[in-house]
Design a protein around this motif. Structure first.
Motif, PDB file in Angstrom:
ATOM      1  N   ASP B  44       0.824  -1.210   0.000  1.00  0.00           N
ATOM      2  CA  ASP B  44       0.000   0.000   0.000  1.00  0.00           C
ATOM      3  C   ASP B  44       0.859   1.261   0.000  1.00  0.00           C
ATOM      4  N   SER B  45       2.126   1.152  -0.376  1.00  0.00           N
ATOM      5  CA  SER B  45       2.986   2.342  -0.328  1.00  0.00           C
ATOM      6  C   SER B  45       3.912   2.434  -1.536  1.00  0.00           C
ATOM      7  N   SER B  46       3.478   1.924  -2.659  1.00  0.00           N
ATOM      8  CA  SER B  46       4.179   2.014  -3.951  1.00  0.00           C
ATOM      9  C   SER B  46       5.550   1.350  -3.985  1.00  0.00           C
ATOM     10  N   HIS B  47       5.763   0.361  -3.169  1.00  0.00           N
ATOM     11  CA  HIS B  47       7.042  -0.354  -3.199  1.00  0.00           C
ATOM     12  C   HIS B  47       6.967  -1.747  -3.838  1.00  0.00           C
ATOM     13  N   LYS B  61       1.551   1.604 -10.409  1.00  0.00           N
ATOM     14  CA  LYS B  61       1.140   1.004  -9.144  1.00  0.00           C
ATOM     15  C   LYS B  61      -0.189   1.629  -8.735  1.00  0.00           C
ATOM     16  N   CYS B  63      -2.036   1.466  -6.252  1.00  0.00           N
ATOM     17  CA  CYS B  63      -2.224   1.961  -4.884  1.00  0.00           C
ATOM     18  C   CYS B  63      -1.800   3.411  -4.764  1.00  0.00           C
ATOM     19  N   THR B  64      -1.186   3.951  -5.809  1.00  0.00           N
ATOM     20  CA  THR B  64      -0.685   5.322  -5.765  1.00  0.00           C
ATOM     21  C   THR B  64      -1.196   6.115  -6.973  1.00  0.00           C
TER      22      THR B  64
END
Ligand SMILES: Cc1cc2nc3c(=O)[nH]c(=O)nc-3n(C[C@H](O)[C@H](O)[C@H](O)COP(=O)(O)OP(=O)(O)OC[C@H]3O[C@@H](n4cnc5c(N)ncnc54)[C@H](O)[C@@H]3O)c2cc1C
Ligand code: FES
Ligand code: FES
Lengths: 290, 161
Positions: B44-47, B61, B63-64
């Motif tokens: 949930d953090s673009s990783h 991604k 989620c971003t």
């Protein structure tokens, strides 16, 4: 994690974007690629009441040559920087840096303008902009002003840009054929910010360093220009002792924040090592170009 | 006060119009409104890349990305990969080469690899690893993912000549 509520506006021109920011007041923010801003909103570090999406503003796109400068639209994504034949030919430093940023998906969204404007000392483009002596064109409904990159960064997330201004253009020089360049970045893994990084640009005149710029990423509250190191090398032949001296002088201005990437001492030493490597590579490239 | 907005876009060739809060993320619209739960949320953090979808021909991604940013976009998710004749060569490759264990990262891997092979139809191992660098896998050690992508590349390039 879902960001806090906000009003969303999608202007279709720069004029409209600037009018919207004027009427929205201090709580409004521009949205570029969203790959710094949306994560900050998810964490409630940033809670803008209005987001003005620059994605549909045609004036902020594109990369073009203008005499001895290249004008870069701030909404150019990192992948567009990497793919630009013009930059590859005339300012290859920028595509080289963009390859060090994040990962393929993030580079499809993240923009060079957002990277430069955000004011995060961990971002890679700002130090490069200092070394290039780039100019930032800032536009508001009141007019336009041009701020040199070297006068733009005041502190972490604190820049010369006013809340009602948009970064409208980034102007970088065409690098002459004899210019050596390098960006050396130490990171733990793909997608990580720099533990430390250094940018070097130099020109030689019959083996003597005519001009050199040395700048640093993520070892202070802003990108840093290692002026004393630059002065020590200017007018000299760059031998091993000179490289070492420059690295030591650059380390003296480092004041990195301690975090999971390391403590101050480690990061400062790594910054020194990045400076050594960047000078050596820039030197090689300057010699090859002759 | 929740700001609502109407967004129209195409997902896997099908036109959708949704009314969403402006703050809704694309991954949530796909999963919770369109019930396309193939796209996963990992970090949930673009990783991690588990949420990767194709947006206007580029891997992103989801989620971003805000759903409102996808106005009029063409989206492809893992559900859109298989054709009427069965599995996509990439899906077949992941099966044949054991490119997954728990399978959590797989939808993101497949959708990213799909776009990567459009950009680079005949990649070597290094190019695959660089091109797939935005996708993390906790299980496989990546070796078989690389093989699976090579499998698909070979099958697709053989098919196109
Ligand atoms: C997993 C991950 C890894 C990353 N790794 C790196 C890395 O290694 N190196 C690196 O440099 N960056 C890295 N980044 C950050 C990434 O490059 C961001 O995309 C970039 O910092 C911001 O650009 P953006 O277009 O996404 O801007 P946004 O997030 O949309 O905006 C950032 C800020 O800039 C402002 N802004 C943007 N454009 C303008 C404009 N034209 N005028 C005025 N204000 C503007 C916004 O209002 C906001 O305050 C990473 C990000 C992620 C998610
Ligand atoms: S869930 Fe989006 S990158 Fe991990
Ligand atoms: S197969 Fe389990 S995370 Fe990749």
């Amino acid at each position: 994690m879902i960001p806090p509520s906000f009003a969303y506006r999608a202007p279709a021109s720069l004029k409209e974007a600037l009018a919207l920011i004027d009427e929205s007041g201090d709580d409004a923010k521009f949205l570029a690629g969203g790959h710094s801003l949306l994560p900050m909103m998810k964490f409630r570090v940033s809670e803008p009441a209005v987001l003005i999406d620059l994605g549909g503003v045609p004036e902020l796109q594109g990369i073009r040559e203008a005499g001895d400068r290249i004008h870069i639209g701030p909404m150019s994504t990192e992948n567009e920087i990497i793919g630009s034949a013009l930059l590859q030919q005339k300012c290859p430093l920028l595509p080289e840096v963009a390859r060090w940023i994040a990962d393929p998906q993030v580079r499809n969204r993240g923009t060079i303008g957002g990277d430069v404007a955000h004011g995060d000392p961990a971002n890679d483009h700002p130090a490069v902009m200092l070394a290039l002596e780039a100019d930032f064109v800032l536009r508001s409904s009141q007019g336009e002003r041009v701020v040199p990159a070297n006068e733009f960064y005041f502190g972490t997330y604190f820049t010369a840009m006013e809340a009602n201004e948009v970064l409208a253009e980034i102007r970088v020089p065409v690098l002459g054929p004899g210019t050596g360049y390098a960006y050396k970045k130490l990171k733990r893994k793909t997608g990580d910010f720099a533990i430390a990084a250094a940018c070097v640009l130099l020109t030689l005149d019959r083996g003597i360093c005519k001009r050199i710029a040395i700048t640093l990423t993520n070892v202070g509250p802003t990108p840093l220009r290692a002026s004393a190191a630059e002065q020590a090398l200017t007018g000299k032949a760059i031998d091993d002792a000179a490289v070492e001296n420059a690295a030591q002088l650059a380390m003296q201005i480092c004041d990195p924040a301690e975090d999971l990437r390391g403590d101050k001492e480690y990061k400062t030493h790594m910054a020194g090592e990045m400076v050594r490597r960047a000078i050596r590579q820039a030197l090689e490239r300057a010699k090859e170009a002759k | 006060m929740s700001e609502q907005q109407t967004v129209g876009f195409t997902v896997n060739g099908e036109r959708h119009t949704v009314s969403v809060p402006t703050r809704e993320l694309l991954v949530h619209t796909l999963r919770e409104r369109l019930h396309l739960t193939g796209t996963h949320i990992g970090c949930d953090s673009s990783h991690c890349g588990a949420c990767t979808v194709d947006l206007n021909g580029r891997s992103v991604k989801s989620c971003t990305v805000l759903t409102v940013q996808a106005q009029n976009a063409e989206v492809l998710t893992v559900e859109g990969l298989a054709g009427p004749d069965g599995l996509h060569p990439l899906q077949e490759g992941f099966r044949e080469e054991h490119g997954l264990q728990c399978g959590f990262c797989t939808p993101g891997m497949l959708v990213r690899a799909y776009r990567f092979l459009q950009e680079n139809p005949d990649p070597d191992e290094d190019q695959i690893r660089t091109g797939m660098a935005g996708n993390l896998c906790r299980c496989t050690g990546y070796q078989n993912i690389v093989k699976a992508i090579r499998y698909a590349a070979e099958k697709q390039t053989a098919g196109s000549v």
